[in-house]
Design a protein around this motif. Structure first.
Motif, PDB file in Angstrom:
ATOM      1  N   ARG A  15      27.049  26.666  37.693  1.00 30.41           N
ATOM      2  CA  ARG A  15      27.435  28.455  37.254  1.00 30.41           C
ATOM      3  C   ARG A  15      28.876  28.287  36.515  1.00 30.41           C
ATOM      4  N   LEU A  16      28.776  29.139  35.644  1.00 34.04           N
ATOM      5  CA  LEU A  16      29.978  29.119  34.420  1.00 34.04           C
ATOM      6  C   LEU A  16      30.515  30.988  34.630  1.00 34.04           C
ATOM      7  N   ILE A  17      32.141  30.450  34.493  1.00 30.54           N
ATOM      8  CA  ILE A  17      32.332  32.238  33.878  1.00 30.54           C
ATOM      9  C   ILE A  17      33.272  32.289  33.340  1.00 30.54           C
ATOM     10  N   CYS A  18      33.093  33.080  32.459  1.00 31.62           N
ATOM     11  CA  CYS A  18      34.349  33.281  31.342  1.00 31.62           C
ATOM     12  C   CYS A  18      34.522  34.563  30.768  1.00 31.62           C
ATOM     13  N   ILE A  19      35.571  34.403  30.736  1.00 37.51           N
ATOM     14  CA  ILE A  19      36.301  35.115  29.699  1.00 37.51           C
ATOM     15  C   ILE A  19      36.549  35.309  28.583  1.00 37.51           C
ATOM     16  N   ARG A  74      42.462  44.881  27.676  1.00 37.85           N
ATOM     17  CA  ARG A  74      44.325  44.611  26.859  1.00 37.85           C
ATOM     18  C   ARG A  74      44.519  44.395  28.916  1.00 37.85           C
ATOM     19  N   LEU A  75      44.997  42.560  28.727  1.00 39.66           N
ATOM     20  CA  LEU A  75      45.648  42.755  30.117  1.00 39.66           C
ATOM     21  C   LEU A  75      46.673  42.992  30.127  1.00 39.66           C
ATOM     22  N   THR A  76      47.348  43.274  31.257  1.00 46.31           N
ATOM     23  CA  THR A  76      47.925  44.018  32.269  1.00 46.31           C
ATOM     24  C   THR A  76      48.554  43.043  33.484  1.00 46.31           C
ATOM     25  N   ASP A  77      50.149  43.077  33.498  1.00 46.45           N
ATOM     26  CA  ASP A  77      50.722  42.162  34.857  1.00 46.45           C
ATOM     27  C   ASP A  77      50.781  43.320  36.098  1.00 46.45           C
ATOM     28  N   ALA A  78      50.677  44.467  36.531  1.00 48.67           N
ATOM     29  CA  ALA A  78      50.637  44.912  37.724  1.00 48.67           C
ATOM     30  C   ALA A  78      50.304  44.385  38.381  1.00 48.67           C
ATOM     31  N   PRO A  79      50.352  44.497  39.691  1.00 45.70           N
ATOM     32  CA  PRO A  79      49.682  44.097  41.064  1.00 45.70           C
ATOM     33  C   PRO A  79      47.843  44.124  40.759  1.00 45.70           C
ATOM     34  N   ALA A  80      47.887  44.047  41.730  1.00 44.10           N
ATOM     35  CA  ALA A  80      46.067  44.125  41.710  1.00 44.10           C
ATOM     36  C   ALA A  80      45.674  45.347  42.610  1.00 44.10           C
ATOM     37  N   ARG A  99      44.368  45.114  34.715  1.00 44.24           N
ATOM     38  CA  ARG A  99      45.452  43.744  35.512  1.00 44.24           C
ATOM     39  C   ARG A  99      45.115  42.633  36.011  1.00 44.24           C
ATOM     40  N   ARG A 100      45.927  41.016  35.794  1.00 43.67           N
ATOM     41  CA  ARG A 100      45.133  39.894  35.472  1.00 43.67           C
ATOM     42  C   ARG A 100      44.476  39.771  37.260  1.00 43.67           C
ATOM     43  N   ALA A 101      45.242  40.419  37.821  1.00 43.62           N
ATOM     44  CA  ALA A 101      44.843  40.077  39.408  1.00 43.62           C
ATOM     45  C   ALA A 101      43.596  40.004  39.515  1.00 43.62           C
ATOM     46  N   ASP A 102      43.471  41.646  39.296  1.00 46.36           N
ATOM     47  CA  ASP A 102      41.755  42.615  39.629  1.00 46.36           C
ATOM     48  C   ASP A 102      41.409  41.437  38.020  1.00 46.36           C
ATOM     49  N   LEU A 103      40.823  40.798  37.310  1.00 48.08           N
ATOM     50  CA  LEU A 103      40.610  39.953  36.449  1.00 48.08           C
ATOM     51  C   LEU A 103      39.994  38.842  37.224  1.00 48.08           C
ATOM     52  N   ALA A 104      41.684  38.226  38.596  1.00 43.87           N
ATOM     53  CA  ALA A 104      41.002  37.162  39.061  1.00 43.87           C
ATOM     54  C   ALA A 104      40.346  37.539  39.999  1.00 43.87           C
ATOM     55  N   GLU A 105      40.244  37.948  40.781  1.00 44.68           N
ATOM     56  CA  GLU A 105      39.678  38.752  41.996  1.00 44.68           C
ATOM     57  C   GLU A 105      38.347  38.282  41.865  1.00 44.68           C
ATOM     58  N   PHE A 106      37.837  38.872  40.865  1.00 45.62           N
ATOM     59  CA  PHE A 106      36.418  39.239  39.936  1.00 45.62           C
ATOM     60  C   PHE A 106      35.712  38.132  39.704  1.00 45.62           C
ATOM     61  N   MET A 107      36.744  37.249  39.446  1.00 43.60           N
ATOM     62  CA  MET A 107      35.896  35.893  39.151  1.00 43.60           C
ATOM     63  C   MET A 107      35.226  35.418  39.866  1.00 43.60           C
ATOM     64  N   ARG A 118      24.186  35.572  33.710  1.00 46.60           N
ATOM     65  CA  ARG A 118      23.937  35.700  32.953  1.00 46.60           C
ATOM     66  C   ARG A 118      23.666  36.895  31.642  1.00 46.60           C
ATOM     67  N   ARG A 119      25.021  37.890  32.337  1.00 50.26           N
ATOM     68  CA  ARG A 119      25.222  38.922  32.119  1.00 50.26           C
ATOM     69  C   ARG A 119      26.429  38.871  31.454  1.00 50.26           C
ATOM     70  N   ARG A 120      26.910  40.323  30.659  1.00 56.51           N
ATOM     71  CA  ARG A 120      28.082  40.175  30.328  1.00 56.51           C
ATOM     72  C   ARG A 120      28.434  41.517  30.719  1.00 56.51           C
ATOM     73  N   VAL A 121      29.971  41.373  31.816  1.00 56.10           N
ATOM     74  CA  VAL A 121      29.962  41.703  33.009  1.00 56.10           C
ATOM     75  C   VAL A 121      32.235  43.072  31.858  1.00 56.10           C
ATOM     76  N   HIS A 122      31.786  44.428  31.668  1.00 53.77           N
ATOM     77  CA  HIS A 122      32.512  44.188  31.547  1.00 53.77           C
ATOM     78  C   HIS A 122      33.642  45.578  32.565  1.00 53.77           C
ATOM     79  N   LEU A 123      35.161  44.990  32.395  1.00 49.82           N
ATOM     80  CA  LEU A 123      35.817  45.699  33.802  1.00 49.82           C
ATOM     81  C   LEU A 123      37.027  45.938  32.760  1.00 49.82           C
ATOM     82  N   ALA A 124      37.336  47.168  33.619  1.00 53.06           N
ATOM     83  CA  ALA A 124      38.776  47.810  33.406  1.00 53.06           C
ATOM     84  C   ALA A 124      39.500  48.290  34.711  1.00 53.06           C
TER      85      ALA A 124
END
Length: 128
Positions: A15-19, A74-80, A99-107, A118-124
């Motif tokens: 298992r590998l998760i990359c940004i 673009r990543l921001t510092d607002a709360p999740a 939001r970086r916090a949402d990125l971390a939770e999703f990861m 084996r997918r490219r996941v787009h987040l916003a």
């Protein structure tokens, strides 16, 4: 990424998760003003970083890992928010930021989500 793949193979880890970045590609349907800014400013400014990310993604396509590439805007510092928009293999045209916090939770959530293997996941971030 090649060395990471080799080390994972030695340890039998799959298992590998990359940004990565939404800025690698200019998707069809992106409004003209954004398309111009992406092509003439952002992709030129970050050409070396985007080239590295594109090589990473191409390499991953050929290895037997259960990888997920998260293409973030673009990543921001607002709360999740706890509810980022998620799209598998399709860009989010009005993504804007994440939001970086949402990125971390999703990861963390994606670790055990085979639908992201084996997918490219787009987040916003959520729409306002």
């Amino acid at each position: 990424i090649r060395r990471i793949n080799e080390a994972m193979g030695r340890q039998q880890v799959r298992r590998l998760i990359c940004i990565s970045s939404d800025g690698i590609d200019i998707p069809p349907g992106l409004p003209w003003p954004q398309r111009v800014v992406m092509a003439q400013v952002i992709q030129r400014l970050y050409r070396h970083q985007y080239a590295d990310m594109a090589r990473m993604e191409a390499y991953l396509d050929g290895v037997p890992l259960d990888w997920t590439v998260i293409r973030a805007p673009r990543l921001t510092d607002a709360p999740a928010t706890g509810r980022p928009r998620v799209s598998l293999d399709q860009p989010i045209l009005d993504g804007g930021s994440l939001r970086r916090a949402d990125l971390a939770e999703f990861m963390l959530d994606a670790i055990d989500r085979p639908d992201t293997y084996r997918r490219r996941v787009h987040l916003a971030s959520p729409r306002r």
